[in-house]
Motif scaffolding. Structure first.
Motif, PDB file in Angstrom:
ATOM      1  N   LEU A   1     -21.849   7.548   4.803  1.00  0.00           N
ATOM      2  CA  LEU A   1     -20.639   6.731   4.717  1.00  0.00           C
ATOM      3  C   LEU A   1     -19.411   7.474   5.220  1.00  0.00           C
ATOM      4  O   LEU A   1     -18.285   6.987   5.063  1.00  0.00           O
ATOM      5  CB  LEU A   1     -20.420   6.291   3.262  1.00  0.00           C
ATOM      6  N   GLU A   2     -19.632   8.650   5.837  1.00  0.00           N
ATOM      7  CA  GLU A   2     -18.570   9.463   6.417  1.00  0.00           C
ATOM      8  C   GLU A   2     -17.561   9.924   5.372  1.00  0.00           C
ATOM      9  O   GLU A   2     -16.362  10.057   5.635  1.00  0.00           O
ATOM     10  CB  GLU A   2     -17.869   8.710   7.558  1.00  0.00           C
ATOM     11  N   ARG A   3     -18.049  10.188   4.176  1.00  0.00           N
ATOM     12  CA  ARG A   3     -17.237  10.767   3.112  1.00  0.00           C
ATOM     13  C   ARG A   3     -17.693  12.221   2.928  1.00  0.00           C
ATOM     14  O   ARG A   3     -18.298  12.584   1.921  1.00  0.00           O
ATOM     15  CB  ARG A   3     -17.419   9.958   1.818  1.00  0.00           C
ATOM     16  N   ASP A   4     -17.421  13.044   3.937  1.00  0.00           N
ATOM     17  CA  ASP A   4     -17.965  14.397   3.982  1.00  0.00           C
ATOM     18  C   ASP A   4     -17.473  15.274   2.842  1.00  0.00           C
ATOM     19  O   ASP A   4     -18.238  16.082   2.296  1.00  0.00           O
ATOM     20  CB  ASP A   4     -17.636  15.055   5.321  1.00  0.00           C
ATOM     21  N   ALA A   5     -16.201  15.153   2.480  1.00  0.00           N
ATOM     22  CA  ALA A   5     -15.682  15.951   1.361  1.00  0.00           C
ATOM     23  C   ALA A   5     -16.389  15.580   0.070  1.00  0.00           C
ATOM     24  O   ALA A   5     -16.742  16.449  -0.742  1.00  0.00           O
ATOM     25  CB  ALA A   5     -14.174  15.734   1.219  1.00  0.00           C
TER      26      ALA A   5
ATOM     27  N   VAL B   1     -11.018  17.193  -4.274  1.00  0.00           N
ATOM     28  CA  VAL B   1     -11.273  15.979  -5.054  1.00  0.00           C
ATOM     29  C   VAL B   1     -10.116  15.001  -4.899  1.00  0.00           C
ATOM     30  O   VAL B   1     -10.322  13.787  -4.775  1.00  0.00           O
ATOM     31  CB  VAL B   1     -11.492  16.334  -6.539  1.00  0.00           C
ATOM     32  N   GLY B   2      -8.886  15.511  -4.858  1.00  0.00           N
ATOM     33  CA  GLY B   2      -7.721  14.644  -4.743  1.00  0.00           C
ATOM     34  C   GLY B   2      -7.608  13.933  -3.413  1.00  0.00           C
ATOM     35  O   GLY B   2      -6.872  12.947  -3.301  1.00  0.00           O
ATOM     36  N   ASN B   3      -8.300  14.413  -2.391  1.00  0.00           N
ATOM     37  CA  ASN B   3      -8.236  13.808  -1.061  1.00  0.00           C
ATOM     38  C   ASN B   3      -9.471  12.976  -0.723  1.00  0.00           C
ATOM     39  O   ASN B   3      -9.693  12.651   0.439  1.00  0.00           O
ATOM     40  CB  ASN B   3      -8.036  14.888  -0.003  1.00  0.00           C
ATOM     41  N   ILE B   4     -10.251  12.645  -1.708  1.00  0.00           N
ATOM     42  CA  ILE B   4     -11.415  11.786  -1.493  1.00  0.00           C
ATOM     43  C   ILE B   4     -10.980  10.318  -1.523  1.00  0.00           C
ATOM     44  O   ILE B   4     -10.179   9.926  -2.366  1.00  0.00           O
ATOM     45  CB  ILE B   4     -12.493  12.048  -2.565  1.00  0.00           C
ATOM     46  N   GLY B   5     -11.514   9.540  -0.606  1.00  0.00           N
ATOM     47  CA  GLY B   5     -11.232   8.105  -0.608  1.00  0.00           C
ATOM     48  C   GLY B   5      -9.853   7.754  -0.104  1.00  0.00           C
ATOM     49  O   GLY B   5      -9.348   8.333   0.859  1.00  0.00           O
ATOM     50  N   ARG B   6      -9.209   6.795  -0.771  1.00  0.00           N
ATOM     51  CA  ARG B   6      -7.919   6.257  -0.322  1.00  0.00           C
ATOM     52  C   ARG B   6      -6.728   6.968  -0.956  1.00  0.00           C
ATOM     53  O   ARG B   6      -5.620   6.442  -0.963  1.00  0.00           O
ATOM     54  CB  ARG B   6      -7.857   4.769  -0.655  1.00  0.00           C
ATOM     55  N   GLU B   7      -6.962   8.164  -1.485  1.00  0.00           N
ATOM     56  CA  GLU B   7      -5.868   8.955  -2.030  1.00  0.00           C
ATOM     57  C   GLU B   7      -5.798  10.280  -1.284  1.00  0.00           C
ATOM     58  O   GLU B   7      -6.788  10.751  -0.736  1.00  0.00           O
ATOM     59  CB  GLU B   7      -6.057   9.196  -3.528  1.00  0.00           C
ATOM     60  N   ARG B   8      -4.611  10.873  -1.277  1.00  0.00           N
ATOM     61  CA  ARG B   8      -4.445  12.155  -0.613  1.00  0.00           C
ATOM     62  C   ARG B   8      -3.302  12.918  -1.266  1.00  0.00           C
ATOM     63  O   ARG B   8      -2.598  12.387  -2.134  1.00  0.00           O
ATOM     64  CB  ARG B   8      -4.150  11.966   0.874  1.00  0.00           C
ATOM     65  N   GLY B   9      -3.108  14.166  -0.830  1.00  0.00           N
ATOM     66  CA  GLY B   9      -2.016  14.966  -1.363  1.00  0.00           C
ATOM     67  C   GLY B   9      -2.009  16.334  -0.718  1.00  0.00           C
ATOM     68  O   GLY B   9      -3.004  16.781  -0.134  1.00  0.00           O
ATOM     69  N   SER B  10      -0.878  17.013  -0.821  1.00  0.00           N
ATOM     70  CA  SER B  10      -0.721  18.346  -0.245  1.00  0.00           C
ATOM     71  C   SER B  10      -1.293  19.400  -1.180  1.00  0.00           C
ATOM     72  O   SER B  10      -1.274  19.242  -2.406  1.00  0.00           O
ATOM     73  CB  SER B  10       0.756  18.631   0.015  1.00  0.00           C
ATOM     74  N   ILE B  11      -1.776  20.488  -0.602  1.00  0.00           N
ATOM     75  CA  ILE B  11      -2.344  21.565  -1.397  1.00  0.00           C
ATOM     76  C   ILE B  11      -1.282  22.547  -1.872  1.00  0.00           C
ATOM     77  O   ILE B  11      -1.510  23.306  -2.831  1.00  0.00           O
ATOM     78  CB  ILE B  11      -3.422  22.328  -0.584  1.00  0.00           C
ATOM     79  N   TRP B  12      -0.081  22.538  -1.274  1.00  0.00           N
ATOM     80  CA  TRP B  12       0.865  23.634  -1.481  1.00  0.00           C
ATOM     81  C   TRP B  12       1.427  23.688  -2.893  1.00  0.00           C
ATOM     82  O   TRP B  12       1.517  24.767  -3.497  1.00  0.00           O
ATOM     83  CB  TRP B  12       1.996  23.544  -0.455  1.00  0.00           C
ATOM     84  N   ILE B  13       1.813  22.558  -3.442  1.00  0.00           N
ATOM     85  CA  ILE B  13       2.337  22.564  -4.815  1.00  0.00           C
ATOM     86  C   ILE B  13       1.258  22.996  -5.797  1.00  0.00           C
ATOM     87  O   ILE B  13       1.505  23.765  -6.725  1.00  0.00           O
ATOM     88  CB  ILE B  13       2.888  21.170  -5.186  1.00  0.00           C
ATOM     89  N   THR B  14       0.046  22.520  -5.569  1.00  0.00           N
ATOM     90  CA  THR B  14      -1.084  22.897  -6.423  1.00  0.00           C
ATOM     91  C   THR B  14      -1.357  24.396  -6.317  1.00  0.00           C
ATOM     92  O   THR B  14      -1.610  25.068  -7.334  1.00  0.00           O
ATOM     93  CB  THR B  14      -2.336  22.101  -6.007  1.00  0.00           C
ATOM     94  N   LEU B  15      -1.315  24.915  -5.108  1.00  0.00           N
ATOM     95  CA  LEU B  15      -1.550  26.344  -4.898  1.00  0.00           C
ATOM     96  C   LEU B  15      -0.471  27.182  -5.583  1.00  0.00           C
ATOM     97  O   LEU B  15      -0.778  28.196  -6.235  1.00  0.00           O
ATOM     98  CB  LEU B  15      -1.585  26.633  -3.399  1.00  0.00           C
ATOM     99  N   CYS B  16       0.782  26.775  -5.452  1.00  0.00           N
ATOM    100  CA  CYS B  16       1.876  27.509  -6.107  1.00  0.00           C
ATOM    101  C   CYS B  16       1.737  27.470  -7.626  1.00  0.00           C
ATOM    102  O   CYS B  16       1.967  28.482  -8.306  1.00  0.00           O
ATOM    103  CB  CYS B  16       3.222  26.915  -5.693  1.00  0.00           C
TER     104      CYS B  16
END
Length: 376
Positions: free
Chosen positions: A47-51, A155-170
């Protein structure tokens, strides 16, 4: 909100204009792949959901099979998403209109925590505890917050949701110095994971308004293969450098040393010699003849064990079998045992074992006689 809706509509229009019409995904084949390869994410690759697929592979089927079981009823939704089904897209637009950002999801939040925690533990356990070629690799433990952030972000970028990694990393790195105050590594990692997940959910999470860019199958395989190679390398490093087993005396032995010693142990050398002899026999006598002998060696009728119970060789005649059976039955009869209840019980079991052995060998004799009459 109106700008988000316009971006969503424009994104779908642009996607349709630029992309070559893709083959529709089948719910049937998605379920087939779920059944036979779902624990490693095969249906998500289809289904091309590689992550999503990599999360399943790295967490042993969606955290030890839980995600795999959940997909029993989630697969139709995944297929509609992959096919840009109009009903699914309209429902998604309604969610975007209703919520400026994706609402809190207990399942997604718990999954992000579980994946990030597991990845962090695997990474920390994979770092060699001893110096290797004079190099101390323990300094790599400072990358633990990065691994946690990657788990939450994936996990946060699976499907119809997304987000940046930078705030999480900090957030993860801001929590890193607290180890000296907490002391316990497991609790420290857990708290750092929760902090990273909360920061992603609060500050980074947003709707994926534009379709993902279409990637070639070669690039998808390359990216997924690279991720799997890194993950397998970490597992291999843990098993080789740090994994231990406990012996009967309660002492810990490195798994790599135990395996090396096992390869020189009598049980392995005997097995190796047997396998080598079996292979040579198969080469010279043929596979099916060798297979028939192996089946006989497994004693499917219990005849070999029956001879052992009676204390006879397999060349014993029926007269010798009967004579031996009578002697053992007389000597082991439960009525002759005057000991404790446990001793009488053991005598009863021995007596029944002798009777069963004699019965097996008697049936074998009758079979041979019938076979001989038919051949005559």
């Amino acid at each position: 909100m109106e700008e988000m809706i316009m971006e969503l509509q424009n994104g779908h229009v642009e996607g349709k204009d630029k992309e070559v019409p893709k083959k529709r995904k089948s719910t049937f084949w998605a379920y087939v792949l779920w059944l036979f390869g779902g624990l490693i994410g095969a249906h998500h690759v289809y289904l091309e959901r590689d992550a999503h697929a990599f999360v399943y592979l790295s967490t042993f089927g969606g955290y030890f099979g839980l995600g795999w079981l959940r997909d029993i009823y989630r697969i139709p939704s995944y297929v509609r998403d992959a096919n840009d089904d109009p009903i699914f897209v309209n429902d998604f637009k309604h969610k975007v209109r209703t919520n400026r950002k994706p609402p809190f999801s207990t399942v997604r939040f718990a999954t992000a925590n579980a994946v990030a925690y597991l990845w962090a533990e695997i990474f920390r356990n994979a770092i060699p505890e001893d110096e290797l070629f004079g190099i101390n690799f323990r300094h790599l433990l400072t990358l633990t917050p990065l691994v946690i952030a990657l788990g939450v972000w994936t996990v946060g970028n699976i499907g119809r949701e997304r987000g940046s990694i930078w705030i999480t990393l900090c957030s993860a790195y801001l929590f890193y110095p607290t180890l000296s105050y907490i002391g316990d590594d497991s609790i420290w990692i857990f708290l750092m994971v929760v902090a990273a997940s909360l920061s992603f959910d609060t500050f980074s999470k947003q709707w994926r308004l534009k379709p993902r860019k279409k990637r070639s199958i070669g690039r998808r395989i390359l990216c997924l293969g690279l991720a799997v190679a890194i993950y397998v390398s970490l597992l291999g490093s843990y098993l080789y450098f740090n994994a231990v087993i406990t012996d009967s005396e309660g002492e810990e032995i490195k798994l790599s040393e135990a395996v090396r010693h096992f390869l020189t142990s009598p049980i392995w050398l005997d097995l190796k010699a047997s396998l080598h002899a079996t292979w040579n026999q198969a080469v010279h006598q043929g596979f099916w003849a060798t297979w028939a002998q192996l089946v006989d060696l497994t004693d499917p009728r219990g005849e070999i064990n029956a001879y052992n119970v009676l204390g006879l060789s397999q060349t014993a005649t029926q007269t010798e079998i009967t004579s031996r059976w009578r002697v053992l039955s007389r000597d082991n009869h439960p009525d002759k045992i005057k000991g404790t209840e446990e001793e009488r019980r053991q005598a009863q079991e021995k007596f029944m074992e002798i009777q069963q052995a004699y019965e097996i060998l008697s049936k074998a004799k009758n079979r041979r006689q019938r076979r001989n009459r038919k051949s005559d």
